[in-house]
Design a protein around this motif. Structure first.
Motif, PDB file in Angstrom:
ATOM      1  N   GLY A  85       2.335   1.969  -6.381  1.00  0.00           N
ATOM      2  CA  GLY A  85       1.529   3.223  -6.494  1.00  0.00           C
ATOM      3  C   GLY A  85      -0.128   3.106  -6.413  1.00  0.00           C
ATOM      4  O   GLY A  85      -0.746   4.012  -6.553  1.00  0.00           O
ATOM      5  N   LEU A  86      -0.417   1.784  -6.139  1.00  0.00           N
ATOM      6  CA  LEU A  86      -1.984   1.556  -5.807  1.00  0.00           C
ATOM      7  C   LEU A  86      -2.088   1.017  -4.367  1.00  0.00           C
ATOM      8  O   LEU A  86      -3.132   0.366  -4.131  1.00  0.00           O
ATOM      9  N   THR A  87      -1.152   1.178  -3.495  1.00  0.00           N
ATOM     10  CA  THR A  87      -1.476   0.542  -2.176  1.00  0.00           C
ATOM     11  C   THR A  87      -1.578   1.808  -1.177  1.00  0.00           C
ATOM     12  O   THR A  87      -0.824   2.660  -1.183  1.00  0.00           O
ATOM     13  N   GLU A  88      -2.434   1.629  -0.237  1.00  0.00           N
ATOM     14  CA  GLU A  88      -2.954   2.618   0.844  1.00  0.00           C
ATOM     15  C   GLU A  88      -2.250   1.976   2.304  1.00  0.00           C
ATOM     16  O   GLU A  88      -2.851   1.280   2.528  1.00  0.00           O
ATOM     17  N   PRO A  89      -1.229   2.860   2.575  1.00  0.00           N
ATOM     18  CA  PRO A  89      -0.772   2.275   4.015  1.00  0.00           C
ATOM     19  C   PRO A  89      -1.880   2.528   5.203  1.00  0.00           C
ATOM     20  O   PRO A  89      -2.489   3.577   5.184  1.00  0.00           O
ATOM     21  N   LEU A  90      -1.998   1.465   5.912  1.00  0.00           N
ATOM     22  CA  LEU A  90      -2.913   1.257   7.051  1.00  0.00           C
ATOM     23  C   LEU A  90      -2.019   1.467   8.501  1.00  0.00           C
ATOM     24  O   LEU A  90      -0.756   1.331   8.491  1.00  0.00           O
ATOM     25  N   ASP A  91      -2.764   1.780   9.412  1.00  0.00           N
ATOM     26  CA  ASP A  91      -2.210   1.723  10.793  1.00  0.00           C
ATOM     27  C   ASP A  91      -1.635   0.299  10.998  1.00  0.00           C
ATOM     28  O   ASP A  91      -2.149  -0.384  10.967  1.00  0.00           O
ATOM     29  N   ARG A  92      -0.435   0.552  11.872  1.00  0.00           N
ATOM     30  CA  ARG A  92       0.243  -0.683  12.153  1.00  0.00           C
ATOM     31  C   ARG A  92      -0.446  -1.533  12.939  1.00  0.00           C
ATOM     32  O   ARG A  92      -0.385  -2.812  12.964  1.00  0.00           O
ATOM     33  N   GLU A 145       2.391  -1.088   6.305  1.00  0.00           N
ATOM     34  CA  GLU A 145       3.682  -1.083   5.732  1.00  0.00           C
ATOM     35  C   GLU A 145       4.734  -1.703   6.703  1.00  0.00           C
ATOM     36  O   GLU A 145       4.669  -1.689   7.621  1.00  0.00           O
ATOM     37  N   THR A 146       5.731  -2.327   6.033  1.00  0.00           N
ATOM     38  CA  THR A 146       6.832  -2.909   6.920  1.00  0.00           C
ATOM     39  C   THR A 146       8.274  -2.482   6.617  1.00  0.00           C
ATOM     40  O   THR A 146       9.192  -3.167   6.815  1.00  0.00           O
ATOM     41  N   CYS A 147       8.436  -0.956   6.462  1.00  0.00           N
ATOM     42  CA  CYS A 147       9.605  -0.565   5.919  1.00  0.00           C
ATOM     43  C   CYS A 147      10.334   0.043   7.366  1.00  0.00           C
ATOM     44  O   CYS A 147      11.134   0.863   7.234  1.00  0.00           O
ATOM     45  N   LEU A 148       9.757  -0.367   8.658  1.00  0.00           N
ATOM     46  CA  LEU A 148      10.571   0.237   9.927  1.00  0.00           C
ATOM     47  C   LEU A 148      11.809  -0.317   9.884  1.00  0.00           C
ATOM     48  O   LEU A 148      12.579   0.273  10.629  1.00  0.00           O
ATOM     49  N   VAL A 149      12.260  -1.505   9.284  1.00  0.00           N
ATOM     50  CA  VAL A 149      13.601  -1.968   9.199  1.00  0.00           C
ATOM     51  C   VAL A 149      13.951  -1.895   7.693  1.00  0.00           C
ATOM     52  O   VAL A 149      13.129  -1.943   6.942  1.00  0.00           O
ATOM     53  N   ARG A 191      12.266  -2.900   2.402  1.00  0.00           N
ATOM     54  CA  ARG A 191      12.511  -1.983   1.364  1.00  0.00           C
ATOM     55  C   ARG A 191      12.523  -2.782  -0.154  1.00  0.00           C
ATOM     56  O   ARG A 191      13.044  -3.872  -0.189  1.00  0.00           O
ATOM     57  N   TYR A 192      11.951  -2.319  -1.102  1.00  0.00           N
ATOM     58  CA  TYR A 192      11.875  -2.830  -2.381  1.00  0.00           C
ATOM     59  C   TYR A 192      13.098  -3.578  -2.820  1.00  0.00           C
ATOM     60  O   TYR A 192      13.359  -4.280  -3.394  1.00  0.00           O
ATOM     61  N   TYR A 193      14.486  -2.620  -2.418  1.00  0.00           N
ATOM     62  CA  TYR A 193      15.780  -3.273  -3.029  1.00  0.00           C
ATOM     63  C   TYR A 193      15.993  -4.467  -2.572  1.00  0.00           C
ATOM     64  O   TYR A 193      16.974  -5.168  -3.121  1.00  0.00           O
ATOM     65  N   LYS A 194      15.368  -4.873  -1.258  1.00  0.00           N
ATOM     66  CA  LYS A 194      15.754  -6.169  -0.815  1.00  0.00           C
ATOM     67  C   LYS A 194      15.081  -7.230  -1.408  1.00  0.00           C
ATOM     68  O   LYS A 194      15.295  -8.453  -1.110  1.00  0.00           O
ATOM     69  N   TYR A 195      14.159  -7.077  -1.910  1.00  0.00           N
ATOM     70  CA  TYR A 195      13.178  -8.034  -2.680  1.00  0.00           C
ATOM     71  C   TYR A 195      13.341  -8.147  -4.237  1.00  0.00           C
ATOM     72  O   TYR A 195      13.181  -9.136  -4.719  1.00  0.00           O
ATOM     73  N   LEU A 196      13.959  -7.040  -4.771  1.00  0.00           N
ATOM     74  CA  LEU A 196      14.001  -7.195  -6.189  1.00  0.00           C
ATOM     75  C   LEU A 196      15.244  -6.854  -6.555  1.00  0.00           C
ATOM     76  O   LEU A 196      16.037  -6.265  -5.981  1.00  0.00           O
ATOM     77  N   ASN A 197      15.720  -7.360  -8.130  1.00  0.00           N
ATOM     78  CA  ASN A 197      16.868  -7.022  -8.497  1.00  0.00           C
ATOM     79  C   ASN A 197      17.177  -5.740  -9.338  1.00  0.00           C
ATOM     80  O   ASN A 197      16.744  -5.701 -10.456  1.00  0.00           O
ATOM     81  N   PHE A 198      17.571  -4.479  -8.733  1.00  0.00           N
ATOM     82  CA  PHE A 198      17.740  -3.285  -9.221  1.00  0.00           C
ATOM     83  C   PHE A 198      18.931  -3.372 -10.192  1.00  0.00           C
ATOM     84  O   PHE A 198      19.080  -2.199 -10.919  1.00  0.00           O
ATOM     85  N   SER A 199      19.415  -4.180 -10.286  1.00  0.00           N
ATOM     86  CA  SER A 199      20.583  -4.115 -11.162  1.00  0.00           C
ATOM     87  C   SER A 199      20.189  -4.458 -12.629  1.00  0.00           C
ATOM     88  O   SER A 199      20.752  -4.097 -13.753  1.00  0.00           O
ATOM     89  N   ASN A 200      18.956  -4.891 -12.705  1.00  0.00           N
ATOM     90  CA  ASN A 200      18.213  -5.171 -14.063  1.00  0.00           C
ATOM     91  C   ASN A 200      17.431  -3.812 -14.315  1.00  0.00           C
ATOM     92  O   ASN A 200      16.887  -3.163 -13.647  1.00  0.00           O
ATOM     93  N   GLN A 247      14.284   2.658  -2.675  1.00  0.00           N
ATOM     94  CA  GLN A 247      13.806   2.779  -1.339  1.00  0.00           C
ATOM     95  C   GLN A 247      12.522   2.807  -1.137  1.00  0.00           C
ATOM     96  O   GLN A 247      11.954   3.083   0.384  1.00  0.00           O
ATOM     97  N   ALA A 248      11.596   2.428  -1.971  1.00  0.00           N
ATOM     98  CA  ALA A 248       9.999   2.514  -1.719  1.00  0.00           C
ATOM     99  C   ALA A 248       9.686   1.336  -0.443  1.00  0.00           C
ATOM    100  O   ALA A 248      10.396   0.299  -0.351  1.00  0.00           O
ATOM    101  N   CYS A 249       8.618   1.605   0.130  1.00  0.00           N
ATOM    102  CA  CYS A 249       8.439   0.997   1.596  1.00  0.00           C
ATOM    103  C   CYS A 249       7.678  -0.194   0.851  1.00  0.00           C
ATOM    104  O   CYS A 249       6.703  -0.381   0.274  1.00  0.00           O
ATOM    105  N   GLY A 250       7.998  -1.439   1.625  1.00  0.00           N
ATOM    106  CA  GLY A 250       7.295  -2.721   1.301  1.00  0.00           C
ATOM    107  C   GLY A 250       6.114  -2.575   2.238  1.00  0.00           C
ATOM    108  O   GLY A 250       5.804  -1.913   3.219  1.00  0.00           O
ATOM    109  N   TRP A 251       5.483  -3.769   2.038  1.00  0.00           N
ATOM    110  CA  TRP A 251       4.036  -3.916   2.836  1.00  0.00           C
ATOM    111  C   TRP A 251       4.062  -5.386   2.931  1.00  0.00           C
ATOM    112  O   TRP A 251       4.581  -6.292   2.325  1.00  0.00           O
TER     113      TRP A 251
END
Length: 534
Positions: free
Chosen positions: A465-472, A386-390, A394-403, A413-417
């Motif tokens: 919902g199908l992603t397992e977070p791994l150790d950094r 996962e890459t949501c340390l910053v 997070r999802y809202y930075k990649y996707l258009n949540f106004s849609n 706020q879901a964590c990106g990877w």
């Protein structure tokens, strides 16, 4: 002979001796007087300089002046001079715009005097005195009053300065865009050394028929479908980068003979890729090279992305250099390459495999990756770091949540990877039908309203919902743009990822990280020596 009586002797000699004695006495007295006079005169000469030296005032030792503090002090003359000079500079611009060149010249002359005084102050280490500051401040105040009297009022000044600030901001923005464009062009360009390597290898592939026979033999090897072995897939047209991925993985594996590498490239690079991997030793590991153009099933009727990549009206992955509002990374031709999207079709490419590790071509492996195959993904399809340390990742930075299509189904706020090193459970993938989900979101984004580019936004949707977070430590990113990554983090990483424009095979690579990649190049290969080192 009898002596004469005393009365009859000559008196001359007695008188002569008396005169001699008198003269000697006078000389002695005169010498004594001269000695005493000379001695006192010398003492006076010695004493006078000493007294003068004692009377001379001792120099005053001033402490070193902190010029920054001096010019920031509200009560200092240096600050008053600097403020007057700044205001005068503004009126110089205004005077020139109103064609009052004489006033502009007078102001410029006084500005130079201010600069000279401030420079002297900084050099001598003493504050500006009232006597030094008052003439300059008075003359500048007169000229500023003269400028104001010429209808260069505060409102005019503000408007003029505002227009200049806007112009400077425009130039700065244009320079930033131009810099990004040039950086992107350098990142996209294939170095001549790599082009030379590809040409030589392609020539070998076409001339040496035994290589083609050996490739056919390897393609039919039972090892490429043996689920008891460890399988890795790489999709790339960069021969040298792919070889580093393979070499680094093998070099750090405990049992390299149990590794199988599945490489897919395009038609242009196919011959070079085959020639390289067939002519090098990989410690008993198996390598398989395929041509994406031979995947007849991957067509526009099945894959929406193929239709989009070939349809001029919907090739939204490539905006063109004319649109400066778009991020320069949107212009990268890799988004036009089908190889970039093959990661969504891994179960179709390898229908008999159950688990596989996906590696991008800009990574280097530093640890044994076979342990990834024993990780419990808890029924998930994708194992990723996962890459949501910053907040950016997070999802809202990649996707258009106004849609509403996005906002109704996903958490902003879901964590990106990260893509780059992913372990995929292909059985779970087929069960969840992830590829069909990917097709659905590609069709929904035909009008470019859900996301702008790339493979990660649709992957965030398809693998939600199908992603397992791994150790950094399994996957450390940023070596292609971040110069300040902690060395301890890099050393502990299983995979280091050179994501960004500063790829390790380019001249603009970050020098601190480049050796971590170069150590896995087979520098003994004659073509490498001819093309890269010469």
């Amino acid at each position: 002979m009898r002596r004469r009586a005393a009365d009859y002797r000559r008196p001359v000699r007695r008188r002569l001796s008396q005169w001699i004695c008198a003269l000697l006495g006078m000389f002695l007295i005169a010498g004594l007087v001269l000695f005493v006079f000379h001695h006192h005169h010398h003492e006076d000469q010695v004493t006078q300089p000493i007294q003068e030296n004692h009377a001379r005032p001792e120099p005053v030792n001033h402490e070193g002046l902190n010029f920054t503090k001096e010019i920031l002090s509200a009560t200092s003359f240096a600050r008053r001079v600097a403020e007057q000079m700044t205001l005068a500079k503004a009126y110089v611009i205004i005077a020139k715009e109103h064609n009052n060149l004489h006033l502009a010249w007078e102001l410029s002359n006084k500005i130079r005097s201010c600069q000279l005084l401030l420079s002297k102050t900084a050099m001598r280490g003493e504050p500006i005195t009232k006597e030094e500051a008052e003439p300059i401040i008075s003359s500048l105040s007169y000229l500023i009053f003269k400028a104001q009297d010429a209808h260069y009022d505060v409102a005019t000044t503000i408007m003029t300065m505002k227009s200049h600030i806007q112009a400077l901001e425009g130039r700065a923005n244009a320079a930033t865009v131009q810099n990004a464009v040039f950086g992107q062009l350098v990142a996209e360009a294939l170095p001549k050394s790599l082009h030379c390597l590809k040409v030589k290898l392609t020539t070998d592939w076409l001339k040496k028929l035994p290589l083609q026979d050996l490739a056919e033999e390897k393609r039919n090897s039972p090892r490429v479908v043996d689920n008891n072995l460890y399988h890795f897939c790489i999709f790339s047209d960069n021969v040298l980068a792919t070889s580093v991925v393979v070499n680094s993985t093998i070099s750090n594996a405990d049992h390299p003979k149990q590794l199988v590498f599945h490489i897919v490239t395009n038609g242009i690079s196919y011959g070079a890729m085959q020639a390289w991997f067939l002519s090098n030793d990989f410690k008993g590991a198996t390598t398989e090279v395929q041509n994406v153009e031979e995947f007849s099933w991957l067509n526009a009727s099945y894959a929406p992305v193929v239709k989009q990549l070939h349809d001029e009206d919907s090739r939204y992955y490539f905006s063109g250099y004319q649109d400066v509002k778009e991020e320069p990374k949107l212009w990268n031709p890799k988004y036009l390459s089908l190889l970039n999207h093959l990661r969504f079709y891994i179960p179709e490419i390898y229908p008999l495999l159950e688990k596989i590790v996906f590696l991008e071509d800009d990574v280097a492996v530093q640890k044994d990756l076979t342990q990834l195959f024993s990780l419990d993904l808890h029924g998930n399809v994708n194992g990723a770091v996962e890459t949501c340390l910053v907040a950016f990742h997070r999802y809202y930075k990649y996707l258009n949540f106004s849609n509403p299509i996005i906002s109704s189904k996903f958490d902003p706020q879901a964590c990106g990877w990260a893509f780059g090193m992913n372990v995929f459970d292909l059985i779970a993938w087929r069960k969840a039908n992830v590829t069909a989900q990917y097709h659905y979101w590609q069709e929904q984004n035909a009008d470019q309203t859900l996301w702008k580019l790339g493979t990660l936004p649709p992957a965030l949707l398809a693998f939600y919902g199908l992603t397992e977070p791994l150790d950094r430590r399994w996957h450390v990113l940023g070596l292609g743009y971040d110069m300040n990554i902690d060395s301890r983090l890099i050393e502990s990483a299983a995979v280091i990822h050179f994501n960004g424009n500063m790829k390790p095979w380019l001249k603009l690579a970050i020098g601190r990280y480049k050796p971590l990649w170069e150590r896995y190049i087979n520098q003994s290969h004659p073509y490498y020596q001819d093309c890269v080192t010469s």
